[in-house]
Motif scaffolding. Sequence first.
Motif, PDB file in Angstrom:
ATOM      1  N   ALA A   1       1.196  -1.024   0.045  1.00 34.61           N
ATOM      2  CA  ALA A   1       0.218  -0.200   0.179  1.00 34.61           C
ATOM      3  C   ALA A   1       0.873   1.585   0.054  1.00 34.61           C
ATOM      4  O   ALA A   1       0.287   2.628  -0.304  1.00 34.61           O
ATOM      5  N   GLY A   2       2.103   0.889   0.845  1.00 33.24           N
ATOM      6  CA  GLY A   2       2.710   3.009   0.368  1.00 33.24           C
ATOM      7  C   GLY A   2       3.571   2.831  -0.687  1.00 33.24           C
ATOM      8  O   GLY A   2       4.462   3.855  -0.877  1.00 33.24           O
ATOM      9  N   ASP A   3       3.494   1.834  -1.758  1.00 31.17           N
ATOM     10  CA  ASP A   3       4.011   1.762  -2.929  1.00 31.17           C
ATOM     11  C   ASP A   3       3.527   3.100  -3.476  1.00 31.17           C
ATOM     12  O   ASP A   3       4.324   3.743  -4.756  1.00 31.17           O
ATOM     13  N   ALA A   4       2.294   2.967  -3.581  1.00 31.64           N
ATOM     14  CA  ALA A   4       1.142   3.817  -4.295  1.00 31.64           C
ATOM     15  C   ALA A   4       1.308   5.561  -4.006  1.00 31.64           C
ATOM     16  O   ALA A   4       1.861   6.832  -4.998  1.00 31.64           O
ATOM     17  N   GLY A   5       2.123   5.492  -2.493  1.00 34.38           N
ATOM     18  CA  GLY A   5       2.704   7.370  -1.974  1.00 34.38           C
ATOM     19  C   GLY A   5       4.046   7.578  -2.634  1.00 34.38           C
ATOM     20  O   GLY A   5       4.442   8.529  -2.108  1.00 34.38           O
ATOM     21  N   GLN A   6       4.847   6.663  -3.132  1.00 35.58           N
ATOM     22  CA  GLN A   6       6.390   6.934  -3.269  1.00 35.58           C
ATOM     23  C   GLN A   6       6.224   7.535  -4.651  1.00 35.58           C
ATOM     24  O   GLN A   6       5.724   7.941  -5.394  1.00 35.58           O
ATOM     25  N   CYS A   7       7.342   8.661  -4.191  1.00 38.83           N
ATOM     26  CA  CYS A   7       7.683   9.918  -5.112  1.00 38.83           C
ATOM     27  C   CYS A   7       8.242   9.325  -6.884  1.00 38.83           C
ATOM     28  O   CYS A   7       9.045   8.063  -6.705  1.00 38.83           O
ATOM     29  N   PRO A   8       7.584   9.871  -7.932  1.00 36.84           N
ATOM     30  CA  PRO A   8       8.554   9.082  -9.554  1.00 36.84           C
ATOM     31  C   PRO A   8       9.679   8.525  -9.460  1.00 36.84           C
ATOM     32  O   PRO A   8      10.633  10.064  -8.724  1.00 36.84           O
ATOM     33  N   ALA A   9       9.691   8.087  -9.797  1.00 39.45           N
ATOM     34  CA  ALA A   9      11.549   8.378 -10.441  1.00 39.45           C
ATOM     35  C   ALA A   9      12.402   9.069 -11.235  1.00 39.45           C
ATOM     36  O   ALA A   9      11.458   9.129 -12.402  1.00 39.45           O
ATOM     37  N   VAL A  10      12.765  10.337 -10.791  1.00 36.09           N
ATOM     38  CA  VAL A  10      12.902  11.452 -11.757  1.00 36.09           C
ATOM     39  C   VAL A  10      14.866  11.148 -11.852  1.00 36.09           C
ATOM     40  O   VAL A  10      15.337  10.271 -10.978  1.00 36.09           O
ATOM     41  N   GLU A  11      15.496  11.543 -12.722  1.00 38.58           N
ATOM     42  CA  GLU A  11      16.223  11.841 -13.213  1.00 38.58           C
ATOM     43  C   GLU A  11      17.539  12.424 -12.522  1.00 38.58           C
ATOM     44  O   GLU A  11      16.897  13.701 -12.118  1.00 38.58           O
ATOM     45  N   PRO A  12      18.658  12.292 -12.204  1.00 39.56           N
ATOM     46  CA  PRO A  12      19.341  13.715 -10.996  1.00 39.56           C
ATOM     47  C   PRO A  12      18.842  14.757 -11.163  1.00 39.56           C
ATOM     48  O   PRO A  12      19.056  15.816 -10.899  1.00 39.56           O
ATOM     49  N   ASP A  13      19.575  15.302 -12.702  1.00 40.11           N
ATOM     50  CA  ASP A  13      19.578  16.102 -13.293  1.00 40.11           C
ATOM     51  C   ASP A  13      18.131  16.953 -13.617  1.00 40.11           C
ATOM     52  O   ASP A  13      18.440  18.416 -12.956  1.00 40.11           O
ATOM     53  N   VAL A  14      17.004  16.569 -13.668  1.00 42.29           N
ATOM     54  CA  VAL A  14      16.352  17.224 -13.617  1.00 42.29           C
ATOM     55  C   VAL A  14      15.313  17.408 -12.074  1.00 42.29           C
ATOM     56  O   VAL A  14      14.711  19.356 -11.490  1.00 42.29           O
ATOM     57  N   LEU A  15      15.598  17.161 -11.064  1.00 40.05           N
ATOM     58  CA  LEU A  15      15.816  17.444  -9.931  1.00 40.05           C
ATOM     59  C   LEU A  15      16.359  18.482  -9.699  1.00 40.05           C
ATOM     60  O   LEU A  15      16.369  19.082  -9.158  1.00 40.05           O
TER      61      LEU A  15
END
Length: 120
Positions: A54-68
Motif C-alpha cells: 500500500a505504501g508503494d502508491a505514495g512513493q515519488c516517481p523516479a526522476v533523473e537527478p539532473d531534472v531534480l
Amino acid sequence: MADARRFARQRRDAQREFELQPVRSRAWRWGVALAWTVAAASAGAGLAAWALHAGDAGQCPAVEPDVLQTRLSNVELALEQERAERSALQKAADAAQAETAKLQAELVFMRNHGARSNAR
C-alpha cells in the motif's frame, strides 16, 4: 453421618492421591499451539506485505537527478526573488511609516501654530 451398614465398603478413591490429568494428549496440545503460532505469523506477514504494498502508491516517481537539480535551483531562485520582494516592500512600508510620522508631526505643529494665530 456414619454409614449405617454393618460392613461398609472402604472406598479406594478416598485412600489414593489424585492428580489432574489433561483431557487431551500432549501431542494434541503442542499441535494446537503450533497451529496458532503459524496462523499468527502468517497473519503478521500478510499484514506487513499489505502495508508495504500500500505504501508503494505514495512513493515519488523516479526522476533523473539532473531534472531534480534543475527543479531545485528554480525553486531556490523563486525563493530568493520572493525574499527580495518582501525586503523591498518592507523598506517601502518603513519609509511610508516614517513619512506619515513626519507629516503627523508637521500637522500637529501647524494646528498649534494656526490656533495661536487665530486666537490673536
